[in-house]
Every structure is written in structure tokens, then in C-alpha cells.
Design an enzyme around this catalytic site. Structure first.
Site, mmCIF file in Angstrom:
data_model
loop_
_atom_site.group_PDB
_atom_site.id
_atom_site.type_symbol
_atom_site.label_atom_id
_atom_site.label_comp_id
_atom_site.label_asym_id
_atom_site.label_seq_id
_atom_site.Cartn_x
_atom_site.Cartn_y
_atom_site.Cartn_z
ATOM 1 N N TYR A 75 40.707 26.412 -9.305
ATOM 2 C CA TYR A 75 39.794 25.653 -8.454
ATOM 3 C C TYR A 75 40.506 24.400 -7.949
ATOM 4 O O TYR A 75 40.488 24.077 -6.766
ATOM 5 C CB TYR A 75 38.573 25.257 -9.289
ATOM 6 N N PHE A 127 37.834 27.061 23.003
ATOM 7 C CA PHE A 127 37.486 28.420 22.582
ATOM 8 C C PHE A 127 35.988 28.482 22.284
ATOM 9 O O PHE A 127 35.347 27.460 22.071
ATOM 10 C CB PHE A 127 38.308 28.812 21.348
ATOM 11 N N ASP A 128 35.420 29.697 22.240
ATOM 12 C CA ASP A 128 33.956 29.798 22.129
ATOM 13 C C ASP A 128 33.375 29.188 20.858
ATOM 14 O O ASP A 128 32.351 28.519 20.891
ATOM 15 C CB ASP A 128 33.452 31.240 22.368
ATOM 16 N N ASP A 217 44.307 22.599 18.707
ATOM 17 C CA ASP A 217 43.830 23.863 18.169
ATOM 18 C C ASP A 217 45.083 24.724 18.102
ATOM 19 O O ASP A 217 45.578 25.216 19.124
ATOM 20 C CB ASP A 217 42.772 24.473 19.092
ATOM 21 N N ALA A 219 45.918 27.572 16.647
ATOM 22 C CA ALA A 219 45.834 28.991 16.269
ATOM 23 C C ALA A 219 47.084 29.783 16.698
ATOM 24 O O ALA A 219 47.601 30.594 15.943
ATOM 25 C CB ALA A 219 44.578 29.619 16.873
ATOM 26 N N LYS A 260 45.783 33.981 13.099
ATOM 27 C CA LYS A 260 46.667 34.304 14.223
ATOM 28 C C LYS A 260 48.108 33.996 13.810
ATOM 29 O O LYS A 260 48.760 34.800 13.180
ATOM 30 C CB LYS A 260 46.286 33.487 15.464
ATOM 31 N N HIS A 452 27.465 36.661 22.798
ATOM 32 C CA HIS A 452 28.202 37.927 22.946
ATOM 33 C C HIS A 452 28.326 38.715 21.651
ATOM 34 O O HIS A 452 28.453 39.927 21.668
ATOM 35 C CB HIS A 452 29.579 37.699 23.561
HETATM 36 N N1 F0G Z 1 40.504 28.597 18.227
HETATM 37 C C1 F0G Z 1 41.005 29.592 18.975
HETATM 38 C C2 F0G Z 1 41.891 29.258 20.126
HETATM 39 C C3 F0G Z 1 40.683 30.916 18.674
HETATM 40 O O1 F0G Z 1 41.172 31.878 19.438
HETATM 41 C C4 F0G Z 1 39.846 31.192 17.569
HETATM 42 C C5 F0G Z 1 39.477 32.550 17.216
HETATM 43 C C6 F0G Z 1 39.353 30.124 16.814
HETATM 44 C C7 F0G Z 1 39.712 28.841 17.167
HETATM 45 C C8 F0G Z 1 38.441 30.330 15.628
HETATM 46 O O2 F0G Z 1 39.152 30.811 14.550
HETATM 47 O O3 F0G Z 1 38.219 33.099 14.119
HETATM 48 O O4 F0G Z 1 39.589 31.903 12.411
HETATM 49 O O5 F0G Z 1 37.308 31.153 12.914
HETATM 50 N N2 F0G Z 1 39.709 33.525 17.965
HETATM 51 C C9 F0G Z 1 39.470 34.917 17.654
HETATM 52 C C10 F0G Z 1 39.789 35.736 18.869
HETATM 53 C C11 F0G Z 1 38.162 35.221 17.051
HETATM 54 O O6 F0G Z 1 39.495 36.941 18.850
HETATM 55 O O7 F0G Z 1 40.350 35.209 19.833
HETATM 56 P P1 F0G Z 1 38.529 31.797 13.452
#
Ligand code: F0G
Length: 460
Positions: A75, A127-128, A217, A219, A260, A452
Site C-alpha cells: 500500500y 480530449f473528450d 496532456d 498521453a 498509450k 458517444h
Molecule cells: N488524453 C488524451 C489525449 C487521450 O487520448 C485520452 C484517452 C485521455 C487523455 C484519457 O486517458 O483513457 O487513460 O483515461 N484516449 C483514449 C482514446 C480513450 O481512445 O483515444 P484514459
């Protein structure tokens, strides 16, 4: 610039495989109808080539799997946490690291830490889930992408760049209301398009003038660094490590979806330069994600993440990875399919409005294309268009449509071969042959946020 694909091969050997199988067309027609024409509801076993996402779908290496056996499931104080922390410090230069269960966990903690109701969070293109978290805080997400980023067929480099004048104008519009600027590298929503080092540096200069923080961000940070190396003058002979170090030096921290560019199946983190930000974040991280040294993950996940972060910087890997994405893009161009140009880092994006000019926006051309591609070839892509990013105006009730209407074919890392890509291109070409007879979709259910994922449709 980019080496021709036939001059090199995959820089790995395949040690383990998973069998996949093709279903027949009537089965796919039934399954997609039962799924409400939403591919998120398909069983993945009924998908032949799964390009829904590049997130959490990477094949891990033998080195990462070996690290999984060395998970210290504590932990508090797990050795894997300290390895991760050291790795992040080395690559990004950020001292303070809090793991989270995935990227959106990091976004949740960051927004709660720094964003107040009425604030405006500026970015190149959020991102969404990022947008969702900003809205859930009662704040407003604002995109400041340069115009070229919206012009799908314009062949220019770094289409993830900010419009710097717009960025500054947005800051001036609401003094004191911008807690930070978020730079998404690469920019997922408009095609995995990279942001140049010059643009990142300029964003930092503007932020400094107004005393605003800058976050990344991150990713797909390594893919962004690869594009900088290939395309930006002055970076050709720098290593990916050097480029990453410089890029992150312009930020105060980052959110990371490790699913990613850390080459793992689950995980994320939040990193900060300043101790005060870290201390505040921890107050949100502990109740939502778990203690600082595990963040909703097992020690083995932290270890795989630390190892993946180092592996992803390998130039042979990046060349092969981005080379494969470009390989698919080139096939589609040859087949006359309208795609976002130039091809970005993690996938190929098809312009559905041009593909189906007869389908109006409120009949969801990109979602329709997702459905047709699944029926045609058992291939699952995802919609990034009117369903993912459209919303109702809260006052007038009118539809607000996003600029882009795209089908994304996201390519998992180290998973498929170029022969799989050949089949994807062939299936799309077949859909194109019958494009004019395809009918659109009608939305029958939608949730108020991130609609979506759970939307349901009927054929028009
Ligand atoms: N930021 C970006 C640019 C992303 O593409 C994603 C996720 C996230 C944040 C959120 O990260 O999924 O680990 O919680 N993108 C995925 C996609 C879901 O299919 O592009 P997460």
C-alpha cells in the site's frame, strides 16, 4: 525525412500470439443492430481487427512482463513506485509524481486541484474526457487550435499547434480565470497531429507573461517527440530523450494516460514541478485513487509503466510504429479515401463528410462509416465527430456541431502487422464503392455528458 517502410522490418520478434477470427456478415449485421449501432457495445471477440483505440491495447515486451513479476504490492512505499518516480524525473524532469488508475483519473485530480467554477481552461484541443472533467467542475473548456488543424486535407506539419494570437486573446478576455493552459501532445482529436517545439516554447512565453501555469496532456508524448525530430529544423540530430526533456521543461507538470505511450494496459499518473501543487493534488488523489505510492494500481502495473516509459523512447520502435500508421494512410490515399493529411501519430482519420456527402450531420456520417466498416470487414474503428463532440445549446436547445466529422482507425502498438493494414484498406475501399447507397443513423438515446459511449441509434 521518413525512411521508406520497405527498408526496415519490425524491430522485435513475436513471442506470444492471440488467435483472432472473422465472423460472417449476417452475424455482424445482427450484432451491430443489437448494439444500437454503437461499437462500444460489441463483444470484442466478434471483432476481427480492433482499431477502436490505441489505449491500453499495446503488446507489452518481455522486459515489461519480467518487471510484472517484480511487483511489490505494498500500500505504502512500494519499490515500483520509486522506480516510476525516478523514471518520470529522468524523462520529464518533474519531481513529484502521483499514480492514478488511468489518464482520466489524473485529469480528475488535476481539475479538482486547480480549476474553480467559472474558470476557463485553454488548450490546443482538449480530449473528450478532459473536456468532460472541465465541464464537471463548472468551468469552460476552450480550444485554441490554429486554423490549419481544422483543414483536413491541408498538408502542413504540426497541425496540433496553438493559434498563439487566439490563445492570448482568450487570456485577456477573462483576466484571472485561466488556471492553466493544457498542451495535448500529440493532438488526438484532429488526427494525432504533433505540436512543434517552437509553438510549445511560445505558449510558455505567453503563459509567463500572465503568470499562468502550463501542463501537458502527455498521453502520446514520445510520438510527438519523434515528429519533432523528423520535421523540425534543429532537432534532426537530437535524441528522443533530449527532445522530451526540452519539451517538458516548458511545463509545470503533466497528466499521463500510460495506456498509450507507456505501453501498458492500464495506468496513468500526474506529475508536478512544484511541491505546492503536489500537496494539493494529493488531497484529491488519496480519496479517489488510493495512496500516493499506488494510485489505484498494483505494484506490478507501476513497474510495467516505468519500464514502458523508457522503452517507448527507442527510435527504432518509434520509426516502425509511426511508419505503420503512415503505411495504412498511404494505402487509403491510393484507394481514393479522404483522410486527414498528413497522417498523424497513432491512427488514420477518415473524413466522413467527404466520404458520405449525402448524409447530413444530424444523421451522423462518421458513426455511419464506423458501422459500415464493421459490417464490411469486422473492423472496429471509432467516431470522433458529431456524436462524440456535438452537444445541445443549453439555452436554445439547438445542436452545436464540432468542426470535424471523422472515423478514427487507431492502431494498437506492436499488435498488428502490415497485412492487417492491407485488409483494413481493402474493406474501406469496398464501403466506398457502395457509399452512395448507404443511409445515415438516427440518435435514439443520449446521456448528458460523453454521450458517444452509451448512445444508441437506429437506421434512418
Ligand atoms: N488524453 C488524451 C489525449 C487521450 O487520448 C485520452 C484517452 C485521455 C487523455 C484519457 O486517458 O483513457 O487513460 O483515461 N484516449 C483514449 C482514446 C480513450 O481512445 O483515444 P484514459
Amino acid at each position: 525525412m521518413f525512411r521508406p517502410r520497405d527498408e526496415y522490418a519490425e524491430p522485435f520478434r513475436i513471442k506470444m500470439v492471440e488467435m483472432i477470427k472473422m465472423t460472417d456478415r449476417p452475424t455482424r449485421e445482427r450484432l451491430i443492430r443489437e448494439a444500437g449501432y454503437n461499437v462500444f457495445f460489441l463483444p470484442s471477440e466478434a471483432v476481427y481487427i480492433d482499431l477502436l483505440t490505441d489505449s491500453g491495447t499495446s503488446a507489452m515486451s518481455d522486459y515489461q512482463w519480467a518487471g510484472m513479476m517484480q511487483g511489490d504490492e505494498a500500500y505504502a512505499g512500494s519499490r515500483n513506485y520509486f522506480n516510476l518516480k525516478e523514471t518520470v524525473k529522468d524523462i520529464m524532469g518533474y519531481e513529484y509524481v502521483v499514480p492514478t488508475h488511468q489518464g482520466r483519473g489524473a485529469e480528475h485530480v488535476l481539475m479538482n486541484t486547480l480549476v474553480k467554477p467559472g474558470d476557463r481552461v485553454l488548450g490546443n484541443m482538449h480530449f473528450d474526457t478532459t473536456e468532460g472533467h472541465i465541464l464537471l467542475r463548472g468551468a469552460e473548456p476552450v480550444n485554441c487550435l490554429a486554423e490549419a488543424g481544422y483543414r483536413v486535407s491541408e498538408e502542413s506539419d504540426f497541425k496540433g499547434n496553438f493559434d498563439l494570437d487566439k490563445l492570448e486573446a482568450e487570456i485577456k478576455k477573462c483576466p484571472g480565470k485561466v488556471p492553466f493552459i493544457l498542451i495535448t501532445v500529440t493532438c488526438n482529436n484532429n488526427g494525432g497531429q504533433p505540436v512543434s517545439m517552437a509553438n510549445i516554447r511560445a505558449v510558455r512565453e505567453i503563459a509567463d507573461r500572465y503568470g499562468i501555469r502550463v501542463f501537458f496532456d502527455a498521453a502520446r508524448f514520445a510520438e510527438n517527440c519523434y515528429f519533432i525530430k523528423q520535421l523540425e529544423p534543429g532537432y534532426e540530430s537530437k535524441t528522443i530523450e533530449e527532445i522530451a526533456r526540452e519539451m517538458f521543461s516548458y511545463g509545470d507538470g503533466c497528466t499521463m494516460s500510460a495506456k498509450k505511450d507507456a505501453l501498458v494496459n492500464i495506468g496513468g499518473f500526474l506529475a508536478f514541478r512544484r511541491e505546492e501543487d503536489f500537496r494539493k493534488a494529493v488531497q484529491w488523489q488519496i480519496p479517489f485513487e488510493g495512496f500516493i505510492t499506488y494510485g489505484g494500481l498494483a505494484g506490478r502495473d507501476l513497474e510495467a509503466m516505468a519500464r514502458g516509459l523508457r522503452e517507448v523512447l527507442n527510435l527504432d520502435y518509434l520509426e516502425d510504429r509511426i511508419g505503420q500508421v503512415r503505411y495504412l494512410g498511404d494505402l487509403l490515399v491510393k484507394a481514393g479515401i479522404p483522410i486527414v493529411r498528413p497522417v498523424g501519430g497513432h491512427g488514420v482519420y477518415v473524413d466522413a463528410r467527404e466520404f458520405f456527402p449525402h448524409i447530413p450531420r444530424d444523421q451522423f456520417p462518421a458513426q455511419t462509416l464506423v458501422v459500415e466498416l464493421y459490417i464490411e470487414g469486422g473492423i472496429r474503428g471509432v467516431e470522433l465527430g458529431g456524436c462524440a463532440f456535438g452537444r445541445k445549446d443549453p439555452v436554445t436547445g439547438e445542436d452545436i456541431w464540432p468542426e470535424l466529422e471523422l472515423l478514427r482507425l487507431a492502431i494498437p502498438r506492436r499488435v498488428y502487422t502490415d497485412r492487417h493494414m492491407n485488409l483494413v484498406a481493402r474493406a474501406l475501399a469496398r464501403v466506398k464503392e457502395r457509399a452512395s447507397s448507404v443511409r445515415g443513423l438516427k440518435l435514439t438515446y443520449q446521456a448528458p455528458v460523453l454521450r458517444h459511449f452509451t448512445a444508441r441509434f437506429e437506421r434512418v
